[in-house]
Scaffold this motif. Structure first.
Motif, PDB file in Angstrom:
ATOM      1  N   SER A 212      29.660  25.941  42.677  1.00 19.01           N
ATOM      2  CA  SER A 212      29.419  27.305  43.153  1.00 19.01           C
ATOM      3  C   SER A 212      30.145  27.570  44.465  1.00 19.01           C
ATOM      4  O   SER A 212      30.750  28.649  44.654  1.00 19.01           O
ATOM      5  CB  SER A 212      27.915  27.539  43.327  1.00 19.01           C
ATOM      6  OG  SER A 212      27.244  27.382  42.086  1.00 19.01           O
ATOM      7  N   LEU A 213      30.080  26.614  45.385  1.00 19.56           N
ATOM      8  CA  LEU A 213      30.724  26.811  46.682  1.00 19.56           C
ATOM      9  C   LEU A 213      32.226  26.969  46.518  1.00 19.56           C
ATOM     10  O   LEU A 213      32.839  27.854  47.131  1.00 19.56           O
ATOM     11  CB  LEU A 213      30.408  25.604  47.591  1.00 19.56           C
ATOM     12  CG  LEU A 213      31.049  25.636  48.985  1.00 19.56           C
ATOM     13  CD1 LEU A 213      30.577  26.869  49.754  1.00 19.56           C
ATOM     14  CD2 LEU A 213      30.704  24.363  49.738  1.00 19.56           C
ATOM     15  N   ALA A 214      32.835  26.152  45.679  1.00 14.99           N
ATOM     16  CA  ALA A 214      34.275  26.252  45.454  1.00 14.99           C
ATOM     17  C   ALA A 214      34.624  27.594  44.804  1.00 14.99           C
ATOM     18  O   ALA A 214      35.649  28.200  45.138  1.00 14.99           O
ATOM     19  CB  ALA A 214      34.743  25.097  44.578  1.00 14.99           C
ATOM     20  N   LYS A 215      33.767  28.054  43.886  1.00 11.51           N
ATOM     21  CA  LYS A 215      34.031  29.348  43.241  1.00 11.51           C
ATOM     22  C   LYS A 215      34.018  30.489  44.253  1.00 11.51           C
ATOM     23  O   LYS A 215      34.838  31.404  44.179  1.00 11.51           O
ATOM     24  CB  LYS A 215      32.981  29.613  42.162  1.00 11.51           C
ATOM     25  CG  LYS A 215      33.198  28.821  40.875  1.00 11.51           C
ATOM     26  CD  LYS A 215      32.186  29.241  39.814  1.00 11.51           C
ATOM     27  CE  LYS A 215      32.468  28.532  38.491  1.00 11.51           C
ATOM     28  NZ  LYS A 215      31.507  28.956  37.434  1.00 11.51           N
ATOM     29  N   ILE A 216      33.070  30.418  45.196  1.00  9.38           N
ATOM     30  CA  ILE A 216      33.002  31.470  46.215  1.00  9.38           C
ATOM     31  C   ILE A 216      34.299  31.499  47.013  1.00  9.38           C
ATOM     32  O   ILE A 216      34.867  32.572  47.267  1.00  9.38           O
ATOM     33  CB  ILE A 216      31.788  31.237  47.140  1.00  9.38           C
ATOM     34  CG1 ILE A 216      30.483  31.329  46.338  1.00  9.38           C
ATOM     35  CG2 ILE A 216      31.777  32.258  48.272  1.00  9.38           C
ATOM     36  CD1 ILE A 216      29.268  30.883  47.127  1.00  9.38           C
ATOM     37  N   GLU A 217      34.786  30.327  47.424  1.00 11.80           N
ATOM     38  CA  GLU A 217      36.021  30.259  48.184  1.00 11.80           C
ATOM     39  C   GLU A 217      37.197  30.818  47.378  1.00 11.80           C
ATOM     40  O   GLU A 217      38.041  31.550  47.920  1.00 11.80           O
ATOM     41  CB  GLU A 217      36.302  28.801  48.578  1.00 11.80           C
ATOM     42  CG  GLU A 217      35.316  28.241  49.590  1.00 11.80           C
ATOM     43  CD  GLU A 217      35.594  26.771  49.900  1.00 11.80           C
ATOM     44  OE1 GLU A 217      36.465  26.187  49.218  1.00 11.80           O
ATOM     45  OE2 GLU A 217      34.955  26.225  50.814  1.00 11.80           O
ATOM     46  N   ILE A 218      37.251  30.489  46.093  1.00 10.52           N
ATOM     47  CA  ILE A 218      38.358  30.968  45.265  1.00 10.52           C
ATOM     48  C   ILE A 218      38.301  32.478  45.076  1.00 10.52           C
ATOM     49  O   ILE A 218      39.329  33.179  45.144  1.00 10.52           O
ATOM     50  CB  ILE A 218      38.339  30.239  43.901  1.00 10.52           C
ATOM     51  CG1 ILE A 218      38.581  28.744  44.106  1.00 10.52           C
ATOM     52  CG2 ILE A 218      39.391  30.822  42.965  1.00 10.52           C
ATOM     53  CD1 ILE A 218      38.334  27.916  42.857  1.00 10.52           C
ATOM     54  N   LEU A 219      37.078  33.012  44.881  1.00  9.50           N
ATOM     55  CA  LEU A 219      36.934  34.462  44.731  1.00  9.50           C
ATOM     56  C   LEU A 219      37.382  35.183  45.999  1.00  9.50           C
ATOM     57  O   LEU A 219      38.042  36.227  45.948  1.00  9.50           O
ATOM     58  CB  LEU A 219      35.478  34.812  44.397  1.00  9.50           C
ATOM     59  CG  LEU A 219      35.013  34.446  42.975  1.00  9.50           C
ATOM     60  CD1 LEU A 219      33.506  34.599  42.843  1.00  9.50           C
ATOM     61  CD2 LEU A 219      35.727  35.334  41.944  1.00  9.50           C
ATOM     62  N   ASN A 220      37.015  34.624  47.134  1.00 13.92           N
ATOM     63  CA  ASN A 220      37.464  35.222  48.398  1.00 13.92           C
ATOM     64  C   ASN A 220      38.989  35.170  48.514  1.00 13.92           C
ATOM     65  O   ASN A 220      39.625  36.123  48.983  1.00 13.92           O
ATOM     66  CB  ASN A 220      36.836  34.483  49.574  1.00 13.92           C
ATOM     67  CG  ASN A 220      35.403  34.933  49.847  1.00 13.92           C
ATOM     68  OD1 ASN A 220      35.048  36.092  49.590  1.00 13.92           O
ATOM     69  ND2 ASN A 220      34.593  34.033  50.362  1.00 13.92           N
ATOM     70  N   ASN A 221      39.594  34.048  48.083  1.00 12.75           N
ATOM     71  CA  ASN A 221      41.048  33.931  48.121  1.00 12.75           C
ATOM     72  C   ASN A 221      41.714  34.949  47.194  1.00 12.75           C
ATOM     73  O   ASN A 221      42.740  35.560  47.547  1.00 12.75           O
ATOM     74  CB  ASN A 221      41.467  32.509  47.735  1.00 12.75           C
ATOM     75  CG  ASN A 221      41.122  31.501  48.820  1.00 12.75           C
ATOM     76  OD1 ASN A 221      41.081  31.842  50.003  1.00 12.75           O
ATOM     77  ND2 ASN A 221      40.865  30.264  48.428  1.00 12.75           N
ATOM     78  N   ALA A 244      27.819  38.108  45.705  1.00 16.33           N
ATOM     79  CA  ALA A 244      26.673  37.868  44.822  1.00 16.33           C
ATOM     80  C   ALA A 244      26.420  36.370  44.645  1.00 16.33           C
ATOM     81  O   ALA A 244      25.268  35.910  44.683  1.00 16.33           O
ATOM     82  CB  ALA A 244      26.934  38.530  43.465  1.00 16.33           C
ATOM     83  N   LEU A 245      27.489  35.605  44.440  1.00 11.51           N
ATOM     84  CA  LEU A 245      27.340  34.162  44.252  1.00 11.51           C
ATOM     85  C   LEU A 245      26.873  33.485  45.536  1.00 11.51           C
ATOM     86  O   LEU A 245      26.056  32.545  45.503  1.00 11.51           O
ATOM     87  CB  LEU A 245      28.667  33.559  43.791  1.00 11.51           C
ATOM     88  CG  LEU A 245      28.625  32.106  43.298  1.00 11.51           C
ATOM     89  CD1 LEU A 245      27.615  31.936  42.167  1.00 11.51           C
ATOM     90  CD2 LEU A 245      30.009  31.678  42.814  1.00 11.51           C
ATOM     91  N   SER A 257      31.773  35.255  55.327  1.00 11.04           N
ATOM     92  CA  SER A 257      33.211  35.399  55.081  1.00 11.04           C
ATOM     93  C   SER A 257      33.482  36.505  54.063  1.00 11.04           C
ATOM     94  O   SER A 257      34.418  37.307  54.217  1.00 11.04           O
ATOM     95  CB  SER A 257      33.769  34.070  54.578  1.00 11.04           C
ATOM     96  OG  SER A 257      35.144  34.178  54.308  1.00 11.04           O
ATOM     97  N   ALA A 258      32.634  36.594  53.035  1.00 12.62           N
ATOM     98  CA  ALA A 258      32.812  37.642  52.011  1.00 12.62           C
ATOM     99  C   ALA A 258      32.583  39.025  52.603  1.00 12.62           C
ATOM    100  O   ALA A 258      33.324  39.988  52.310  1.00 12.62           O
ATOM    101  CB  ALA A 258      31.870  37.388  50.839  1.00 12.62           C
ATOM    102  N   TYR A 259      31.547  39.170  53.449  1.00 11.34           N
ATOM    103  CA  TYR A 259      31.293  40.455  54.101  1.00 11.34           C
ATOM    104  C   TYR A 259      32.487  40.851  54.975  1.00 11.34           C
ATOM    105  O   TYR A 259      32.862  42.042  55.031  1.00 11.34           O
ATOM    106  CB  TYR A 259      30.029  40.373  54.955  1.00 11.34           C
ATOM    107  CG  TYR A 259      28.750  40.489  54.151  1.00 11.34           C
ATOM    108  CD1 TYR A 259      28.652  41.360  53.064  1.00 11.34           C
ATOM    109  CD2 TYR A 259      27.607  39.747  54.507  1.00 11.34           C
ATOM    110  CE1 TYR A 259      27.463  41.469  52.343  1.00 11.34           C
ATOM    111  CE2 TYR A 259      26.432  39.850  53.798  1.00 11.34           C
ATOM    112  CZ  TYR A 259      26.369  40.715  52.707  1.00 11.34           C
ATOM    113  OH  TYR A 259      25.210  40.827  51.987  1.00 11.34           O
TER     114      TYR A 259
END
Length: 523
Positions: A212-221, A244-245, A257-259
């Motif tokens: 999940s953590l890696a997915k969040i980073e990739i989505l942000n990228n 959301a994740l 970071s997403a905000y």
């Protein structure tokens, strides 16, 4: 309205700049989440280190303590623990654990901004993994080296090692590892502004990843890539998925970071109100993260301080005990040394006394021997003197007898007994010959020189042209023999003796009035 937009935009840019400046240290906390290190975890590892029954267990505890300090941003302390662990792993020949620890040390050197020291650690880890034929370890290390080159903007080398890592993960079918490498490749392409390639690799990473953590980073990228290519709304969709994740997994840093990324997107869409709102949300969560983690760091630092203080107290107590024991031992040694010195001094004094007594005894013996020798010499000299006197007296008596016989024979010769005249004449000649014979002189001289040592040598040094008769006269004068006896011994008359004495005085160059006898006695 325009002024309001400009004001909000200015505030947004300042906030973004501030957050970007804080981003690097904040990365330390990005992977904490459920793995969050705490003072209790550190204390548990410290206790495990104390109770370790072998070096390997102690090294494992040290490595975990280093990792806890690393995740909390205490890099120097973390490096110290990892270096201690590495020493123990080398001593116990734990090659795989040593290689993993070397990778950790390389990462710490990188975060300490010492990349030149990081690469040798990775190279040694590579050698170990090659020797052990560990493809997974090789892939991990290749990825770390590629990341190191990426941060140094050496992109060709970064690509090379990331592809090596990708090949290694592919051989062992490690989807998570491959996803991480795809993400790294996407980051390199993003730095090179090759956004299509970056989006391609980020997409592959997202498809393979289950973390999940890696997915969040990739989505942000992916959101960043879309914003940079002008697809602002599509970028916001990717960022909303990341938000959301992050909410679902309670990843506060990723949520912040997403905000922040959403604030950037709304700013680009010229919606300053929304941009300001999300920027404030990002700041709120970031401050909350810092507040929480600062508390954790303070708690850990307090724990470390208390433990170090306790360790110091224990060590001081041990040192005090050791010092006490050392003082006692030193005191005993000093006493023993003093006794030994005293004993040696006594022995030395005793030996000196014995040596002195022995020397005195030797001196006494030598003195007695010398006195005995002198006594013997004195006795021998006296004996020789008596022999000399007896010998001289014997000669005198013999000569006197011979003189009487000579006189009688002379009287008989005057008689007219013709038949005896020839025989008597021969007897007279024989007696005269006996008067002048020197057969006893050598014996006399030998005895004389034993009594009067070196007398003739001293006399010749004074006058070296004296005849044998002169030497006989001098010897008789030296013995204090009277003139009558000297005349008898030499078979001369008193008048002849006076003439001989006169000639001797001349040879000796004696002045008028000086006694010849006194002079000879002084030689």
């Amino acid at each position: 309205m325009i002024r309001s937009v400009v004001f909000i935009t200015t505030i947004f840019l300042l906030a973004v700049t501030t957050l970007q400046a804080q981003q690097e240290p904040a990365l330390v906390f990005s992977n904490l989440g459920k793995q969050a290190a705490s003072d209790s975890a550190f204390m548990a590892q410290k206790e495990a280190y104390r109770r370790a029954k072998d070096k390997t267990a102690a090294a494992l505890a040290l490595r975990q303590m280093g990792r806890i300090c690393y995740h909390l941003g205490h890099y120097p302390q973390a490096l110290d623990y990892h270096l201690q662990a590495g020493t123990l792993f080398r001593e116990t020949r734990q090659h795989m654990l040593l290689a993993e620890n070397l990778n950790d040390i390389g990462t710490l050197y990188y975060y300490n901004r010492q990349p030149a020291l990081a690469r040798p650690q990775y190279d040694e880890a590579l050698r170990i993994y090659r020797q052990q034929r560990n493809n997974a370890g090789l892939a991990v290390t290749y990825g770390k080296i590629g990341h190191l080159y990426e941060k140094q903007q050496l992109y060709d080398s970064a690509f090379y090692f990331q592809r090596m890592a990708l090949g290694g993960y592919g051989q062992i079918a490690d989807r998570g590892g491959m996803a991480k490498i795809f993400e790294n490749l996407g980051s390199i392409h993003e730095d090179l502004e090759q956004y299509d390639s970056a989006q391609y690799y980020f997409g592959h990473a997202l498809a393979l990843n289950t973390d999940s953590l890696a997915k969040i980073e990739i989505l942000n990228n992916l959101g960043d890539i879309l914003r940079k290519t002008g697809s602002y709304r599509e970028g916001l969709e990717q960022t909303r998925l990341a938000v959301a994740l992050a909410r679902e997994t309670s990843e506060q840093y990723q949520l912040s970071s997403a905000y922040r990324d959403m604030a950037k997107g709304f700013h680009l869409l010229r919606q300053p109100d929304s941009a300001y709102q999300y920027l404030e949300l990002s700041r709120f969560h970031l401050l909350d993260i810092y507040s929480t983690e600062s508390g954790k760091q303070l708690a850990l630092l307090q724990t470390m301080y208390d433990m170090e203080k306790k360790d110091r107290e224990i060590e001081n107590l041990r040192n005090t005990r050791k010092a006490t024991v050392a003082i006692v031992i030193l005191g005993l040694l000093l006493v023993a040394l003093a006794l030994l010195v005293i004993s040696r001094q006594r022995l030395k004094i005793r030996n000196a006394e014995l040596l002195h007594l022995r020397e005195q005894e030797q001196m006494r013996s030598a003195l007695e021997h010398r006195e005995a020798l002198e006594q013997n010499l004195k006795q021998e000299l006296e004996l020789r003197s008596k022999e000399l006197s007896a010998h001289t007296l014997h000669i005198i008596r013999k000569n006197q007898l011979l003189e009487e016989v000579h006189n009688q024979l002379e009287q008989m010769v005057r008689d007219d007994k013709r038949d005896q005249k020839k025989q008597l004449k021969q007897l007279q000649l024989q007696i005269n010959h006996n008067f002048n014979h020197d057969q006893h002189w050598d014996e006399f001289r030998g005895i004389f020189e034993q009594v009067h040592q070196s007398f003739f040598d001293r006399l010749k040094a004074y006058c070296d042209h004296l005849t044998a008769n002169d030497l006989r006269l001098v010897a008789l004068l030296k013995m204090n023999i009277g003139s009558g006896d000297i005349a008898t011994l030499l078979n001369i008359s008193q008048d002849s003796l006076r003439v001989v004495r006169y000639r001797l005085r001349k040879k000796l160059n004696l002045p008028q009035g000086e006694s010849l006898t006194a002079f000879i006695q002084s030689i």
